[in-house]
Design a protein around this motif. Sequence first.
Motif, PDB file in Angstrom:
ATOM      1  N   PRO A 108       0.814  -1.218   0.000  1.00 25.43           N
ATOM      2  CA  PRO A 108       0.000   0.000   0.000  1.00 25.43           C
ATOM      3  C   PRO A 108       0.850   1.272   0.000  1.00 25.43           C
ATOM      4  O   PRO A 108       0.506   2.252  -0.665  1.00 25.43           O
ATOM      5  N   GLY A 109       1.962   1.259   0.731  1.00 23.99           N
ATOM      6  CA  GLY A 109       2.832   2.418   0.765  1.00 23.99           C
ATOM      7  C   GLY A 109       3.441   2.725  -0.590  1.00 23.99           C
ATOM      8  O   GLY A 109       3.542   3.891  -0.989  1.00 23.99           O
ATOM      9  N   GLU A 110       3.849   1.682  -1.315  1.00 29.33           N
ATOM     10  CA  GLU A 110       4.436   1.886  -2.639  1.00 29.33           C
ATOM     11  C   GLU A 110       3.394   2.383  -3.636  1.00 29.33           C
ATOM     12  O   GLU A 110       3.691   3.236  -4.480  1.00 29.33           O
ATOM     13  N   VAL A 111       2.186   1.857  -3.538  1.00 27.95           N
ATOM     14  CA  VAL A 111       1.109   2.333  -4.417  1.00 27.95           C
ATOM     15  C   VAL A 111       0.845   3.816  -4.155  1.00 27.95           C
ATOM     16  O   VAL A 111       0.755   4.625  -5.079  1.00 27.95           O
ATOM     17  N   ALA A 112       0.716   4.185  -2.867  1.00 31.28           N
ATOM     18  CA  ALA A 112       0.453   5.581  -2.511  1.00 31.28           C
ATOM     19  C   ALA A 112       1.602   6.485  -2.942  1.00 31.28           C
ATOM     20  O   ALA A 112       1.379   7.579  -3.463  1.00 31.28           O
ATOM     21  N   LYS A 113       2.836   6.036  -2.735  1.00 36.01           N
ATOM     22  CA  LYS A 113       3.984   6.854  -3.131  1.00 36.01           C
ATOM     23  C   LYS A 113       4.010   7.067  -4.638  1.00 36.01           C
ATOM     24  O   LYS A 113       4.325   8.150  -5.125  1.00 36.01           O
ATOM     25  N   CYS A 114       3.646   6.023  -5.386  1.00 38.93           N
ATOM     26  CA  CYS A 114       3.581   6.155  -6.845  1.00 38.93           C
ATOM     27  C   CYS A 114       2.565   7.227  -7.235  1.00 38.93           C
ATOM     28  O   CYS A 114       2.830   8.052  -8.112  1.00 38.93           O
ATOM     29  N   VAL A 115       1.413   7.237  -6.572  1.00 41.79           N
ATOM     30  CA  VAL A 115       0.391   8.247  -6.871  1.00 41.79           C
ATOM     31  C   VAL A 115       0.921   9.644  -6.583  1.00 41.79           C
ATOM     32  O   VAL A 115       0.845  10.544  -7.425  1.00 41.79           O
ATOM     33  N   PHE A 116       1.492   9.855  -5.389  1.00 44.49           N
ATOM     34  CA  PHE A 116       1.940  11.199  -5.009  1.00 44.49           C
ATOM     35  C   PHE A 116       3.109  11.665  -5.874  1.00 44.49           C
ATOM     36  O   PHE A 116       3.160  12.820  -6.300  1.00 44.49           O
ATOM     37  N   ASP A 117       4.063  10.769  -6.138  1.00 42.29           N
ATOM     38  CA  ASP A 117       5.195  11.132  -7.003  1.00 42.29           C
ATOM     39  C   ASP A 117       4.718  11.470  -8.413  1.00 42.29           C
ATOM     40  O   ASP A 117       5.230  12.389  -9.052  1.00 42.29           O
ATOM     41  N   SER A 118       3.731  10.712  -8.884  1.00 37.20           N
ATOM     42  CA  SER A 118       3.223  10.928 -10.242  1.00 37.20           C
ATOM     43  C   SER A 118       2.487  12.252 -10.350  1.00 37.20           C
ATOM     44  O   SER A 118       2.610  12.976 -11.349  1.00 37.20           O
ATOM     45  N   LEU A 119       1.713  12.587  -9.322  1.00 37.55           N
ATOM     46  CA  LEU A 119       1.037  13.885  -9.313  1.00 37.55           C
ATOM     47  C   LEU A 119       2.051  15.017  -9.320  1.00 37.55           C
ATOM     48  O   LEU A 119       1.921  15.979 -10.087  1.00 37.55           O
ATOM     49  N   ALA A 120       3.063  14.914  -8.458  1.00 33.96           N
ATOM     50  CA  ALA A 120       4.080  15.964  -8.394  1.00 33.96           C
ATOM     51  C   ALA A 120       4.798  16.118  -9.733  1.00 33.96           C
ATOM     52  O   ALA A 120       5.079  17.241 -10.178  1.00 33.96           O
ATOM     53  N   GLY A 177      -6.921  19.148  -0.640  1.00 35.19           N
ATOM     54  CA  GLY A 177      -5.640  18.500  -0.889  1.00 35.19           C
ATOM     55  C   GLY A 177      -4.452  19.224  -0.302  1.00 35.19           C
ATOM     56  O   GLY A 177      -3.365  18.650  -0.177  1.00 35.19           O
ATOM     57  N   CYS A 178      -4.634  20.488   0.089  1.00 34.45           N
ATOM     58  CA  CYS A 178      -3.504  21.241   0.632  1.00 34.45           C
ATOM     59  C   CYS A 178      -3.117  20.743   2.016  1.00 34.45           C
ATOM     60  O   CYS A 178      -2.092  21.152   2.565  1.00 34.45           O
ATOM     61  N   GLN A 179      -3.905  19.839   2.614  1.00 27.59           N
ATOM     62  CA  GLN A 179      -3.571  19.265   3.911  1.00 27.59           C
ATOM     63  C   GLN A 179      -2.565  18.122   3.803  1.00 27.59           C
ATOM     64  O   GLN A 179      -2.073  17.636   4.820  1.00 27.59           O
ATOM     65  N   ASN A 180      -2.265  17.691   2.577  1.00 29.17           N
ATOM     66  CA  ASN A 180      -1.321  16.592   2.352  1.00 29.17           C
ATOM     67  C   ASN A 180       0.101  17.157   2.375  1.00 29.17           C
ATOM     68  O   ASN A 180       0.624  17.630   1.368  1.00 29.17           O
ATOM     69  N   GLU A 181       0.738  17.096   3.539  1.00 25.30           N
ATOM     70  CA  GLU A 181       2.051  17.721   3.704  1.00 25.30           C
ATOM     71  C   GLU A 181       3.124  17.028   2.864  1.00 25.30           C
ATOM     72  O   GLU A 181       4.044  17.686   2.373  1.00 25.30           O
ATOM     73  N   LEU A 206       6.712  17.497  -1.839  1.00 19.63           N
ATOM     74  CA  LEU A 206       7.130  16.963  -3.137  1.00 19.63           C
ATOM     75  C   LEU A 206       7.009  18.028  -4.231  1.00 19.63           C
ATOM     76  O   LEU A 206       7.885  18.148  -5.102  1.00 19.63           O
ATOM     77  N   ILE A 207       5.903  18.799  -4.189  1.00 24.25           N
ATOM     78  CA  ILE A 207       5.711  19.862  -5.190  1.00 24.25           C
ATOM     79  C   ILE A 207       6.830  20.877  -5.092  1.00 24.25           C
ATOM     80  O   ILE A 207       7.404  21.305  -6.113  1.00 24.25           O
ATOM     81  N   ALA A 208       7.165  21.291  -3.864  1.00 25.99           N
ATOM     82  CA  ALA A 208       8.255  22.256  -3.676  1.00 25.99           C
ATOM     83  C   ALA A 208       9.573  21.692  -4.201  1.00 25.99           C
ATOM     84  O   ALA A 208      10.353  22.392  -4.867  1.00 25.99           O
ATOM     85  N   ASP A 209       9.817  20.409  -3.924  1.00 18.50           N
ATOM     86  CA  ASP A 209      11.089  19.800  -4.314  1.00 18.50           C
ATOM     87  C   ASP A 209      11.242  19.661  -5.826  1.00 18.50           C
ATOM     88  O   ASP A 209      12.295  19.971  -6.389  1.00 18.50           O
ATOM     89  N   VAL A 210      10.196  19.188  -6.506  1.00 20.92           N
ATOM     90  CA  VAL A 210      10.342  18.929  -7.948  1.00 20.92           C
ATOM     91  C   VAL A 210      10.269  20.207  -8.777  1.00 20.92           C
ATOM     92  O   VAL A 210      10.846  20.286  -9.857  1.00 20.92           O
ATOM     93  N   THR A 211       9.564  21.237  -8.265  1.00 20.05           N
ATOM     94  CA  THR A 211       9.438  22.487  -9.034  1.00 20.05           C
ATOM     95  C   THR A 211      10.471  23.533  -8.621  1.00 20.05           C
ATOM     96  O   THR A 211      10.647  24.523  -9.317  1.00 20.05           O
ATOM     97  N   HIS A 212      11.142  23.299  -7.482  1.00 17.18           N
ATOM     98  CA  HIS A 212      12.119  24.265  -6.926  1.00 17.18           C
ATOM     99  C   HIS A 212      11.459  25.607  -6.642  1.00 17.18           C
ATOM    100  O   HIS A 212      12.063  26.665  -6.854  1.00 17.18           O
ATOM    101  N   LYS A 213      10.229  25.576  -6.167  1.00 17.93           N
ATOM    102  CA  LYS A 213       9.500  26.820  -5.869  1.00 17.93           C
ATOM    103  C   LYS A 213       8.934  26.776  -4.450  1.00 17.93           C
ATOM    104  O   LYS A 213       8.729  25.704  -3.892  1.00 17.93           O
ATOM    105  N   GLU A 214       8.683  27.973  -3.903  1.00 20.34           N
ATOM    106  CA  GLU A 214       8.005  28.050  -2.621  1.00 20.34           C
ATOM    107  C   GLU A 214       6.553  27.601  -2.807  1.00 20.34           C
ATOM    108  O   GLU A 214       5.900  27.986  -3.780  1.00 20.34           O
ATOM    109  N   VAL A 215       6.078  26.802  -1.880  1.00 23.97           N
ATOM    110  CA  VAL A 215       4.700  26.327  -1.937  1.00 23.97           C
ATOM    111  C   VAL A 215       3.951  26.851  -0.715  1.00 23.97           C
ATOM    112  O   VAL A 215       4.421  26.704   0.426  1.00 23.97           O
ATOM    113  N   TYR A 216       2.811  27.476  -0.966  1.00 25.69           N
ATOM    114  CA  TYR A 216       1.952  27.979   0.104  1.00 25.69           C
ATOM    115  C   TYR A 216       0.664  27.156   0.109  1.00 25.69           C
ATOM    116  O   TYR A 216      -0.033  27.097  -0.913  1.00 25.69           O
TER     117      TYR A 216
END
Length: 472
Positions: free
Chosen positions: A365-377, A404-408, A413-423
């Motif tokens: 389940p963790g790998e499936v979830a990580k795939c989803v979050f990484d893919s979205l990012a 969705g903004c509650q998903n820390e 991940l968004i901040a890391d892959v885009t190199h931008k500040e995320v609010y």
Amino acid sequence: MIKYSIAVDIGASSGRLILGYLENNEMQLKEIHRFENKIVQKGESFCWEVDKLFQEIINGLKKCNEMGIKPDSIGIDTWAVDFVLLDENDQPLTHAVSYRDPRTDGMMEEVFELFSKERLYLETGIQFQKFNTIYQLYSLKKSQPEILEKAKSFLMIPDYLNFLLTGKKANEYTNATSTQLVNAFTKKWDHQILNVLGINKEMFQEIHMPKTSLGNLSSEIVSEIGFDMDVILPATHDTGSAVLSVPEQDDSIYISSGTWSLMGVENYFPICITKALDYNFTNEGGMDYQYRFLKNIMGLWMIQEVKRNYLDEYTFAELVDLAREAKDYKAIVNVNEDCFLKPDNMIQEIMNSCVQTGQPIPSTPGEVAKCVFDSLAACYQTAVEEIEEIFEKSFSKINVIGGGCQNELLNQLIADVTHKEVYAGPVEATAIGNIVAQLISLGEMNGIKEARSIIKNSFEVKKYMPTTTVTN
């Protein structure tokens, strides 16, 4: 004297009535009523139970009365593209079929034979998705032409709910633009497109802007709930309402994060250039005739389905924790593939995609979830690059709004892959934007600029900085 507004915000999985008002120049929110929403199968079609949704609105308003609250106004927002057709006696001709129903398979390509893809984009500026209203109507024309012949009124889902409240028919602008049938420049129904497709233009209502009052409740509704109030159009497309709550607009890209992820920027004119077409961006209408230049991305629907496929054994928070623990697993799928739109089993489709692309298959389940979050990012990163290419500028920050903004984990991940500040925030973005339109109409706010200043001071927004080492 404080004026109170009720936001009816209905998404793909739930709806709620939220009371909003200003106190000491801050916006206050109070949830009054929450209810389930889901797609059900009726015959061979996947449909929304709109009559049940309306009854839940009535139930929520009765709760207001029981609590001694008598709001001054109410506004309704829902998802886009879906609709109800009424006959000459104002009775529905069909069930409210969902955009996830397969009836539109192949319809987009058939429409292109009558009206070229390039010309359709130049006229409407709307992203090509197989479930857009235009393809739903064309499917009806082919399979049940007698339905369209009998149709006297076309009402989108919030338009229909407003009709049940007031007896008045109107099409609201922000949601109407999602049909791919509104001209991006005249801001009216495009009769040329309707004529070419052979769709009766007489069934469409006059298009009204957010902040428009439809007047009071019908006498029957007043008798049932015990009080009267003004029915005011917010941006009835939930994303249109959500974007109004983005507290920072300068040099910022937004992501309205929920079942879908809507990612883009606000603009004062439609961008219907070839590059925008190639990247499949849309120019949806916003309040005060602003345009939401954005891309529709599959969003948290995928993790919602993963949770369901695991028989709700894990909460969303637990799936996030399990994804963190699976830090060594790496695989990216294209979240916008049709196979993820309404699969029988989301987990299996994710695994199949990994097999087809030669990537490690998630086994926990963790790998499936990580795939989803990484893919979205990863998809968000691509959209950022496309937006910056089209605008020929770099944006320094990303605002994530909505549930969705509650998903820390995803925010980082968004901040890391885009190199931008995320609010991240506010969470209740759609309800806030809905209430903003009502309060402006009631004279409690002067306009969007003042509303955003109030929102910034009223709700928590968390900041995420990109880490030194980019991780997936």
